[in-house]
Design a protein around this motif. Structure first.
Motif, PDB file in Angstrom:
ATOM      1  N   LEU A   1       3.539   1.685  -4.914  1.00 33.27           N
ATOM      2  CA  LEU A   1       4.094   2.152  -3.641  1.00 33.27           C
ATOM      3  C   LEU A   1       4.454   0.980  -2.721  1.00 33.27           C
ATOM      4  N   ILE A   2       3.838  -0.148  -2.989  1.00 38.47           N
ATOM      5  CA  ILE A   2       4.224  -1.382  -2.285  1.00 38.47           C
ATOM      6  C   ILE A   2       4.314  -2.504  -3.318  1.00 38.47           C
ATOM      7  N   GLU A   3       4.963  -3.606  -2.931  1.00 38.04           N
ATOM      8  CA  GLU A   3       5.072  -4.737  -3.854  1.00 38.04           C
ATOM      9  C   GLU A   3       5.010  -6.046  -3.089  1.00 38.04           C
ATOM     10  N   ILE A   4       4.626  -7.104  -3.791  1.00 41.19           N
ATOM     11  CA  ILE A   4       4.574  -8.426  -3.172  1.00 41.19           C
ATOM     12  C   ILE A   4       5.983  -8.995  -3.150  1.00 41.19           C
ATOM     13  N   VAL A   5       6.463  -9.333  -1.940  1.00 37.63           N
ATOM     14  CA  VAL A   5       7.834  -9.838  -1.836  1.00 37.63           C
ATOM     15  C   VAL A   5       7.843 -11.330  -1.533  1.00 37.63           C
ATOM     16  N   ASP A   6       6.672 -11.887  -1.216  1.00 35.54           N
ATOM     17  CA  ASP A   6       6.627 -13.313  -0.890  1.00 35.54           C
ATOM     18  C   ASP A   6       5.180 -13.779  -0.950  1.00 35.54           C
ATOM     19  N   GLU A   7       4.995 -15.038  -1.329  1.00 40.40           N
ATOM     20  CA  GLU A   7       3.650 -15.613  -1.265  1.00 40.40           C
ATOM     21  C   GLU A   7       3.724 -16.913  -0.480  1.00 40.40           C
ATOM     22  N   GLY A   8       2.807 -17.078   0.439  1.00 38.80           N
ATOM     23  CA  GLY A   8       2.864 -18.250   1.309  1.00 38.80           C
ATOM     24  C   GLY A   8       1.599 -19.076   1.232  1.00 38.80           C
ATOM     25  N   ALA A   9       1.404 -19.879   2.237  1.00 42.87           N
ATOM     26  CA  ALA A   9       0.246 -20.759   2.312  1.00 42.87           C
ATOM     27  C   ALA A   9      -1.039 -19.952   2.362  1.00 42.87           C
ATOM     28  N   ARG A  10      -2.142 -20.579   2.005  1.00 38.77           N
ATOM     29  CA  ARG A  10      -3.474 -19.984   2.091  1.00 38.77           C
ATOM     30  C   ARG A  10      -3.594 -18.661   1.332  1.00 38.77           C
ATOM     31  N   GLY A  11      -2.871 -18.561   0.234  1.00 39.33           N
ATOM     32  CA  GLY A  11      -2.967 -17.346  -0.578  1.00 39.33           C
ATOM     33  C   GLY A  11      -2.325 -16.134   0.053  1.00 39.33           C
ATOM     34  N   ARG A  12      -1.547 -16.356   1.097  1.00 42.53           N
ATOM     35  CA  ARG A  12      -0.890 -15.260   1.811  1.00 42.53           C
ATOM     36  C   ARG A  12       0.047 -14.489   0.901  1.00 42.53           C
ATOM     37  N   LYS A  13      -0.130 -13.157   0.898  1.00 44.93           N
ATOM     38  CA  LYS A  13       0.750 -12.300   0.100  1.00 44.93           C
ATOM     39  C   LYS A  13       1.465 -11.332   1.025  1.00 44.93           C
ATOM     40  N   VAL A  14       2.776 -11.384   1.030  1.00 47.76           N
ATOM     41  CA  VAL A  14       3.549 -10.490   1.894  1.00 47.76           C
ATOM     42  C   VAL A  14       3.977  -9.271   1.094  1.00 47.76           C
ATOM     43  N   TYR A  15       3.585  -8.098   1.578  1.00 46.03           N
ATOM     44  CA  TYR A  15       3.910  -6.846   0.907  1.00 46.03           C
ATOM     45  C   TYR A  15       5.076  -6.143   1.594  1.00 46.03           C
ATOM     46  N   ASP A  16       5.780  -5.340   0.830  1.00 52.19           N
ATOM     47  CA  ASP A  16       6.807  -4.458   1.393  1.00 52.19           C
ATOM     48  C   ASP A  16       6.717  -3.121   0.658  1.00 52.19           C
ATOM     49  N   ALA A  17       7.097  -2.057   1.335  1.00 49.31           N
ATOM     50  CA  ALA A  17       7.103  -0.745   0.685  1.00 49.31           C
ATOM     51  C   ALA A  17       8.217  -0.695  -0.349  1.00 49.31           C
ATOM     52  N   THR A  18       7.946  -0.091  -1.499  1.00 49.25           N
ATOM     53  CA  THR A  18       8.982   0.106  -2.515  1.00 49.25           C
ATOM     54  C   THR A  18       9.733   1.400  -2.204  1.00 49.25           C
TER      55      THR A  18
ATOM     56  N   ALA B   1      -1.081   5.321   6.460  1.00 47.50           N
ATOM     57  CA  ALA B   1      -0.994   4.473   7.648  1.00 47.50           C
ATOM     58  C   ALA B   1      -0.543   3.078   7.234  1.00 47.50           C
ATOM     59  N   THR B   2      -1.147   2.566   6.178  1.00 52.39           N
ATOM     60  CA  THR B   2      -0.813   1.231   5.664  1.00 52.39           C
ATOM     61  C   THR B   2       0.621   1.196   5.155  1.00 52.39           C
ATOM     62  N   LEU B   3       0.937   2.181   4.332  1.00 55.67           N
ATOM     63  CA  LEU B   3       2.278   2.292   3.771  1.00 55.67           C
ATOM     64  C   LEU B   3       3.315   2.420   4.883  1.00 55.67           C
ATOM     65  N   GLY B   4       2.996   3.185   5.889  1.00 54.26           N
ATOM     66  CA  GLY B   4       3.917   3.413   6.993  1.00 54.26           C
ATOM     67  C   GLY B   4       4.198   2.140   7.786  1.00 54.26           C
ATOM     68  N   LEU B   5       3.158   1.368   8.020  1.00 58.17           N
ATOM     69  CA  LEU B   5       3.369   0.116   8.743  1.00 58.17           C
ATOM     70  C   LEU B   5       4.211  -0.840   7.912  1.00 58.17           C
TER      71      LEU B   5
END
Lengths: 169, 169
Positions: free
Chosen positions: A52-69, A6-10
């Motif tokens: 299966l996913i990777e961090i593609v960006d890091e933002g404010a407040r420790g925000r980590k943006v993931y994307d599926a590999t 479900a997580t990977l799919g989103l």
DNA sequence: GCGGACATGTAAGAAGTTACATGATTAG
DNA sequence: CTAATCATGTAACTTCTTACATGTCCGC
């Protein structure tokens, strides 16, 4: 495994942070596969660890943006294709089986409430059917899932009425 | 909590050992609330500790026969009466939601298989309907649960066909 | 400056699965 | 005597829930 996919799919649909995902779970999957914040962050960690996913960006407040590999997308497609196996448990039918242990009034009350509950659920879905725009083909599968819900609750209502009639209400 | 009440409910109907219960779970609740041997023995211990069941006999091979206590029967009736709250998860609908992430052929194949699966399940239940004797009122709730299954699988079949038509198979 | 939304993490416990472990009795 | 069935228990691991814990940024 379902939460994992479900997580990977989103994420395969579009990148996002744990926080984003949490709101996407609440908005679109609450009635299908709910997830808590606690569970989600844990799963994101494991998905990343497994590549299966990777961090593609890091933002404010420790925000980590993931994307599926690519590997994640492949795993998702594979999961979607293979058959599911586990029997879903049904607390509702369990109650029905045990109902003889309660008195006859409780049984009738049970089905009356089942009927009412299903009616509420059905009108809720009918509201969604009315208010959404279903022209977009991206929404096609959402429409199919909705149709499942509409038919399911309709069946529940008819079944609960059938049971009440049979029990002689 | 469901396993707790499934166990208690079976014992309230008639006393039995863990081993007996295990076979009763397999025979009558396999499709509703399956339980493993490991889970069952643990639950029996907890139910006894909490005074909802008691040992009424001990036999060969360490066999312990349990029966529901009055307090247990009261707890069961209460559970049967109060409303359930948790949303059941649906791995099936989760797949439907994520299907756009696979190719169109996979989607069609998915619904084709859903249809076939539901057809098999339905004929299995129809077989049970045919072979059982439903005159006995003790079986009434079993009959109602069966009716749920019959209607449910019929709905699934129609839904899967509807989806295939919509996707243009 | 302060409250609300943003953002992530951990811990404890209940529930479920799979596997291991052990031993007694009975039918043939 | 020996294989199948009867009978109970435990350990390790995964999944899910609830609660705790901490800190940042933005708008007013």
């Amino acid at each position: 495994m379902s939460l994992r996919f479900a997580t990977l799919g989103l994420l395969a649909r579009s990148p996002g942070s744990g926080y984003d995902l949490l709101r996407r779970f609440e908005r679109s999957m609450a009635n299908v596969w709910p997830a808590t914040q606690s569970q989600l962050y844990g799963e994101l960690g494991r998905l990343e660890r497994d590549g299966l996913i990777e961090i593609v960006d890091e933002g404010a407040r420790g925000r980590k943006v993931y994307d599926a590999t690519e590997s994640g997308r492949a795993a998702l497609r594979e999961w979607l294709t293979k058959e599911s196996d586990t029997t879903p448990r049904s607390a509702r039918l369990l109650r029905v089986f045990l109902l003889p242990e309660a008195d006859p009034d409780a049984a009738r009350e049970f089905f009356r409430r089942e009927e009412q509950h299903a009616e509420r659920d059905l009108s809720h879905l009918e509201e969604i059917l009315r208010t959404n725009d279903w022209a977009d083909t991206d929404h096609d599968f959402g429409r199919i899932a909705l149709e499942y819900g509409l038919r399911f609750h309709t069946m529940e209502i008819e079944w609960a009425r059938w049971a009440q009639k049979r029990l002689g209400t």
